[in-house]
Structures are given as structure tokens and as C-alpha cells.
Design a protein around this motif. Structure first.
Motif, PDB file in Angstrom:
ATOM      1  N   TYR A   4     -26.106  96.477  28.244  1.00  0.00           N
ATOM      2  CA  TYR A   4     -25.414  97.197  27.165  1.00  0.00           C
ATOM      3  C   TYR A   4     -26.416  98.082  26.429  1.00  0.00           C
ATOM      4  O   TYR A   4     -27.466  97.614  25.991  1.00  0.00           O
ATOM      5  CB  TYR A   4     -24.769  96.221  26.178  1.00  0.00           C
ATOM      6  CG  TYR A   4     -23.920  96.913  25.139  1.00  0.00           C
ATOM      7  CD1 TYR A   4     -22.643  97.358  25.453  1.00  0.00           C
ATOM      8  CD2 TYR A   4     -24.400  97.148  23.853  1.00  0.00           C
ATOM      9  CE1 TYR A   4     -21.855  98.012  24.518  1.00  0.00           C
ATOM     10  CE2 TYR A   4     -23.632  97.801  22.907  1.00  0.00           C
ATOM     11  CZ  TYR A   4     -22.356  98.231  23.250  1.00  0.00           C
ATOM     12  OH  TYR A   4     -21.595  98.892  22.324  1.00  0.00           O
ATOM     13  N   TYR A  34     -20.015  98.429  37.894  1.00  0.00           N
ATOM     14  CA  TYR A  34     -18.820  98.893  37.197  1.00  0.00           C
ATOM     15  C   TYR A  34     -19.213  99.365  35.804  1.00  0.00           C
ATOM     16  O   TYR A  34     -19.722  98.586  34.998  1.00  0.00           O
ATOM     17  CB  TYR A  34     -17.790  97.770  37.114  1.00  0.00           C
ATOM     18  CG  TYR A  34     -16.594  98.065  36.245  1.00  0.00           C
ATOM     19  CD1 TYR A  34     -15.897  99.276  36.339  1.00  0.00           C
ATOM     20  CD2 TYR A  34     -16.132  97.124  35.317  1.00  0.00           C
ATOM     21  CE1 TYR A  34     -14.798  99.543  35.541  1.00  0.00           C
ATOM     22  CE2 TYR A  34     -15.026  97.378  34.521  1.00  0.00           C
ATOM     23  CZ  TYR A  34     -14.376  98.585  34.632  1.00  0.00           C
ATOM     24  OH  TYR A  34     -13.274  98.864  33.832  1.00  0.00           O
ATOM     25  N   SER A  35     -19.021 100.648  35.545  1.00  0.00           N
ATOM     26  CA  SER A  35     -19.299 101.196  34.217  1.00  0.00           C
ATOM     27  C   SER A  35     -18.060 101.021  33.352  1.00  0.00           C
ATOM     28  O   SER A  35     -17.108 101.806  33.434  1.00  0.00           O
ATOM     29  CB  SER A  35     -19.677 102.677  34.325  1.00  0.00           C
ATOM     30  OG  SER A  35     -20.884 102.830  35.034  1.00  0.00           O
ATOM     31  N   VAL A  36     -18.088  99.980  32.546  1.00  0.00           N
ATOM     32  CA  VAL A  36     -16.937  99.672  31.697  1.00  0.00           C
ATOM     33  C   VAL A  36     -16.688 100.827  30.734  1.00  0.00           C
ATOM     34  O   VAL A  36     -15.554 101.243  30.510  1.00  0.00           O
ATOM     35  CB  VAL A  36     -17.181  98.361  30.926  1.00  0.00           C
ATOM     36  CG1 VAL A  36     -15.996  98.043  30.023  1.00  0.00           C
ATOM     37  CG2 VAL A  36     -17.440  97.220  31.904  1.00  0.00           C
ATOM     38  N   ASP A  37     -17.757 101.339  30.144  1.00  0.00           N
ATOM     39  CA  ASP A  37     -17.703 102.561  29.333  1.00  0.00           C
ATOM     40  C   ASP A  37     -19.101 103.176  29.370  1.00  0.00           C
ATOM     41  O   ASP A  37     -19.946 102.767  30.175  1.00  0.00           O
ATOM     42  CB  ASP A  37     -17.233 102.273  27.897  1.00  0.00           C
ATOM     43  CG  ASP A  37     -18.072 101.225  27.185  1.00  0.00           C
ATOM     44  OD1 ASP A  37     -19.308 101.181  27.420  1.00  0.00           O
ATOM     45  OD2 ASP A  37     -17.522 100.441  26.394  1.00  0.00           O
ATOM     46  N   ASP A  89     -22.628  98.512  31.569  1.00  0.00           N
ATOM     47  CA  ASP A  89     -22.562  98.412  33.029  1.00  0.00           C
ATOM     48  C   ASP A  89     -22.577  96.944  33.425  1.00  0.00           C
ATOM     49  O   ASP A  89     -23.379  96.157  32.907  1.00  0.00           O
ATOM     50  CB  ASP A  89     -23.753  99.110  33.688  1.00  0.00           C
ATOM     51  CG  ASP A  89     -23.698 100.619  33.568  1.00  0.00           C
ATOM     52  OD1 ASP A  89     -22.581 101.167  33.461  1.00  0.00           O
ATOM     53  OD2 ASP A  89     -24.772 101.249  33.577  1.00  0.00           O
TER      54      ASP A  89
END
Length: 478
Positions: free
Chosen positions: A436, A386-389, A393
């Protein structure tokens, strides 16, 4: 004197800086040779694409990774200076106590390398090459799993430290190949290189063959088609081509290369559609070798065998056949991964012998009859990233082994218990981790992996049958 314009000044800077970098790499390789001579007595995920052209000169790129962290294991053996991951990460027979310390190569294998592309004078062909060295930043040594085995020869289980087999056996170059490449006709290379299947594992593993957070990254069983020695192959010819949305890969290893006794071949066929990517694999390895430390009894026989204790190991030999289906689906901000392999182990058609050489180490003990009844190992995994932003990841993954019963005695026929290592058994592995991006080249990561064994795969585990390995660290890529 006329001042240089900005573009001329930049070219001058590169002309000065890059040769210095090349000289530095040459020094590193020279030092690596010295380190090997001093520390030996006789490999995930692929390197990321260079993030800048600042280290590229005339088509030759200097690249590298440094990965280091801190890890706590609930059940482990003392860490190794030579095994690539430092710790075993997953539970092993010698996992006897809690351990905390610095570990290398958690997210990616630390390395330094050169790769190049040179356009040729005909068609769209180019000449290509790669030279790549693996090292452990915690000790400054070349990564050498075989040395970690050798250091534990003849020791009681309670006295051993981390020691696991791998195709990374202290070679100065883990990849060293050259060949030709064309966007139209594909790429063909020859030398020591990752296998077609290993490339697929790195692509379709949700953790990109991480050693701290992936069973199939730490263990080369899946990527090697049964035995980790075949995750990378010496003297191999490799071909890959892509046509529109389809791709094909093949590799052949010539007989009597150092990491297995006879020939091997691999094929892959796959393609992409919308957000989906998938590949099928077929692998056949003849006289594959699984290495381990020798027993105290074998060690006592070494003078009679004429084998030096400093390079003696034990080997189990098999003919392995693997079929696999690997897939990935991207649906922003998610990527879903899944894979399955069926690996068949049989006694070798061409048995090996005491004295056979494996990457500079000598087989002092050989088992050519471990699979009088064929063994089937099923390897499977699934996960989501899931790429939060754009900077963060998060990955959740599950991995598993299922071993069939391959007993040959009436007492253990059909068993599904801890009674024997030939009974059917399970290994289960869960991981959760986050990466990050602190900058373009610098990452921080944190995660945890659980591993547990049961039934036949837990035979001989007298201390613990599970382990947790919370890990934090940083990775610099250039």
C-alpha cells in the motif's frame, strides 16, 4: 537589492542542497569502508527510477531504498546481521524452531547509489555510470552473505544461524560500471553489474525479486543461471538494444573474475505486443561456484593449508547451461506472470583448486566432481498482481523447483525419495502479499510465504520440511 524570482530561488536551493547530498553520500561510502574493515577479515530487484528530480544535479542522481520489517518464521534458524534478508525465509536444513524478529530487505534490497548520464558531443550518445551499495538497516552492516557462511564454519547444524550463499559478499559497490548509451544503437557498459538474466528475473517475477515473498528473489539460483554467485558479474561487458517492439541483450564475463573461475556469456531476445511482453534466455557459465560453510574437519586442517579461518569457505564447482522463457501479460487491473528455466549442471572442464579467491574469501575445500552424472534443475513460476486502486497492489504467486535424479551409485540410481540428495526432489513455494502506497515515497506491506521440500531436496532436513513466514514492514524510496 533586487529580489530573486521563484525560478532563480529554486535553482539556488538545488545548488546548495544537492552538493550537501553528494557530501552525505561520500560520507556514507567512507563509513561503509570502515564497516567492512571492522566486520570482514579479509543485490530484485533493480533500483526504481528516481521519483523526483530533487536529488538530481547536472545529470547525476542520488537514490536509495530503506526496507525494514517484522517477521515470524514457524521453522527457522536465528537471524543473521549480514545475510541480506536476515532470515532464510524458505525452509533450510537448520530451520529448527519458531523465530520472531526484525528483518531487513523484505520487499526490496536496501541500498544507496549514484547514477548519471552525460550527453556527448556526437550523435545521440551519452556517457552513463552507476555506483550502488547494499546494506542491512537492522544492523547497519554492509550486506554480506559470505560472512554469514564464514561465521558458521565448523559448527554443528544445531548451533548454526541463518547462512546462505549470494553474489552479495560485502563489496562496497554491488554495481559499479560505466559505459555509453544511445536510443538508436543501444547501451554498452563494463564493470560489476547485474546479468541480463537477473534483469529478466526482476521484470518477470510477480514479486519483483522480493526476498520475503519470492523463491527466485531470495535464492539466486534462477537469476544466476544455476549458482547465485553469477547473479552479478565482475569484469563483465553488457550490451542491450531495442528496435521498435523487439529487444536484444548480451553479456560476457572475462575469465578469472572474483565471483567465478572462468568465462560466462548470456543472450536474450524478446519483444512486446499489445499487453504481452516476453523474453528467451541462454546462459553458459564455466567453473561456477556454489559456496558454503566449511566442515569441522576442514577447519582443523586450515593451519596446514595456510588459510585464515576468518576468510575460509567451501566451494562446489560446475559448468552450468541455462535456457529460459519468461513472459508477462497486462490486462488492467491485472498483470499475469510466468517463467520457466532448465538448468544443466556438469563437472567443470577447468576444475578450481584450494586457495582460489572468491570476493575476498578463500576456498579451503573444493568439490569439482559433484556432477559425475549431470543434474537438471527445472525452475518455474506463475503469478498475478491485482491493482485494487492506484495505491494498493495484491500479489499471489507460486514458485517451484524440480531436481532430476543425478545419482551415480546402484543403490540410489533412479531414486525419488529422501534417501539421498542426488534423488529427484521438489521445492514448492506459495506467497500472498499486499503493498500500500502511503505516499509518493513511503510504502507499507504485509504478506506470507510458504515453502516446503520433498524427496531428494529434503535430504538432511532433520528438523522440519516446511516454513511459513508472515511479514509486515515499510519501505522508503528516494
Amino acid at each position: 537589492m533586487t529580489p530573486l524570482n521563484p525560478s532563480e530561488l529554486n535553482r539556488l536551493r538545488r545548488a546548495v542542497t544537492v552538493p550537501r547530498a553528494a557530501c552525505l553520500l561520500g560520507s556514507l561510502f567512507s563509513l561503509a569502508g570502515v564497516a567492512q574493515a571492522q566486520t570482514t577479515t579479509a543485490p530484485a530487484s533493480p533500483a526504481p527510477a528516481p521519483t523526483s528530480s530533487g536529488l538530481t544535479w547536472h545529470g547525476i542522481t542520488l537514490y536509495g531504498i530503506v526496507d525494514i520489517g517484522l517477521q515470524y518464521d514457524t521453522h527457522a534458524a536465528p537471524f543473521s546481521d549480514y545475510f541480506m534478508a536476515g532470515s532464510s525465509d524458505i525452509v533450510q536444513k537448520n530451520s529448527r524452531r519458531a523465530i520472531f524478529g526484525a528483518t531487513p530487505n523484505n520487499l526490496s534490497q536496501s541500498r544507496v547509489g549514484l547514477q548519471g548520464t552525460e550527453p556527448l558531443s556526437f550523435g545521440d550518445w551519452s556517457g552513463v555510470f552507476k555506483l550502488e551499495t547494499f546494506f542491512n538497516p537492522t544492523s547497519g552492516q554492509l550486506s554480506d552473505a559470505l560472512k554469514s557462511l564464514n561465521q558458521n564454519n565448523g559448527k554443528a547444524l544445531a548451533d548454526t544461524n541463518t547462512n546462505l550463499d549470494s553474489s552479495v559478499g560485502g563489496q562496497i559497490f554491488q554495481q559499479s560500471y560505466a559505459g555509453f548509451s544511445s536510443p538508436t544503437f543501444g547501451t554498452i557498459t563494463f564493470g560489476r553489474q547485474n546479468t541480463v538474466l537477473a534483469d529478466g528475473i526482476a521484470k518477470y517475477d510477480p514479486n519483483a525479486a522480493s526476498q520475503a515473498f519470492s523463491l527466485i528473489g531470495l535464492s539466486g539460483t534462477a537469476a544466476g543461471g544455476g549458482d547465485t554467485q553469477d547473479r552479478r558479474m565482475d569484469s563483465s561487458l553488457k550490451y542491450g538494444v531495442k528496435y521498435q517492439n523487439f529487444r536484444f541483450g548480451a553479456e560476457y564475463k572475462f575469465s578469472n573474475a572474483a565471483n567465478s573461475g572462468n568465462s560466462a556469456y548470456e543472450f536474450s531476445l524478446g519483444g512486446d505486443y499489445a499487453g504481452f511482453s516476453g523474453d528467451a534466455y541462454y546462459v553458459k557459465v564455466k567453473s561456477a561456484i556454489a559456496l558454503s560453510a566449511i566442515s569441522a574437519a576442514t577447519q582443523a586442517q586450515l593451519p596446514t593449508l595456510g588459510i585464515s579461518p576468518s576468510n575460509a569457505l567451501a566451494g562446489t564447482i560446475s559448468d552450468n547451461t541455462t535456457v529460459g522463457l519468461l513472459a508477462m501479460y497486462s490486462f488492467a487491473p491485472f498483470k499475469f506472470y510466468a517463467g520457466y528455466e532448465n538448468i544443466k549442471f556438469q563437472n567443470p572442464d577447468n576444475p578450481l583448486f584450494v586457495g582460489f579467491n572468491v570476493s575476498g574469501y578463500t576456498l579451503a575445500s573444493v568439490n569439482d566432481t559433484a556432477y559425475n552424472h549431470e543434474k537438471i534443475l527445472q525452475v518455474y513460476w506463475a503469478g498475478v498482481k491485482y491493482s485494487v486502486d492506484s495505491n494498493l497492489d495484491v500479489t499471489l504467486a507460486y514458485y517451484g523447483y524440480h531436481q532430476s535424479n543425478f545419482a551415480t551409485t546402484a543403490a540410489t540410481a533412479g531414486c525419488s525419495s529422501i534417501l539421498s540428495s542426488t534423488c529427484s526432489g521438489e521445492l514448492r513455494d506459495f506467497s500472498l502479499d499486499a503493498v500500500y502506497k502511503l505516499s509518493k515515497r513511503f510504502d507499507a506491506f504485509a504478506g506470507i510465504m510458504y515453502s516446503g521440500v520433498a524427496d531428494g531436496l529434503a535430504n538432511g532436513y532433520v528438523y522440519s520440511k516446511n516454513n511459513f513466514n508472515p511479514t509486515i514492514g515499510v519501505r522508503f524510496t528516494f
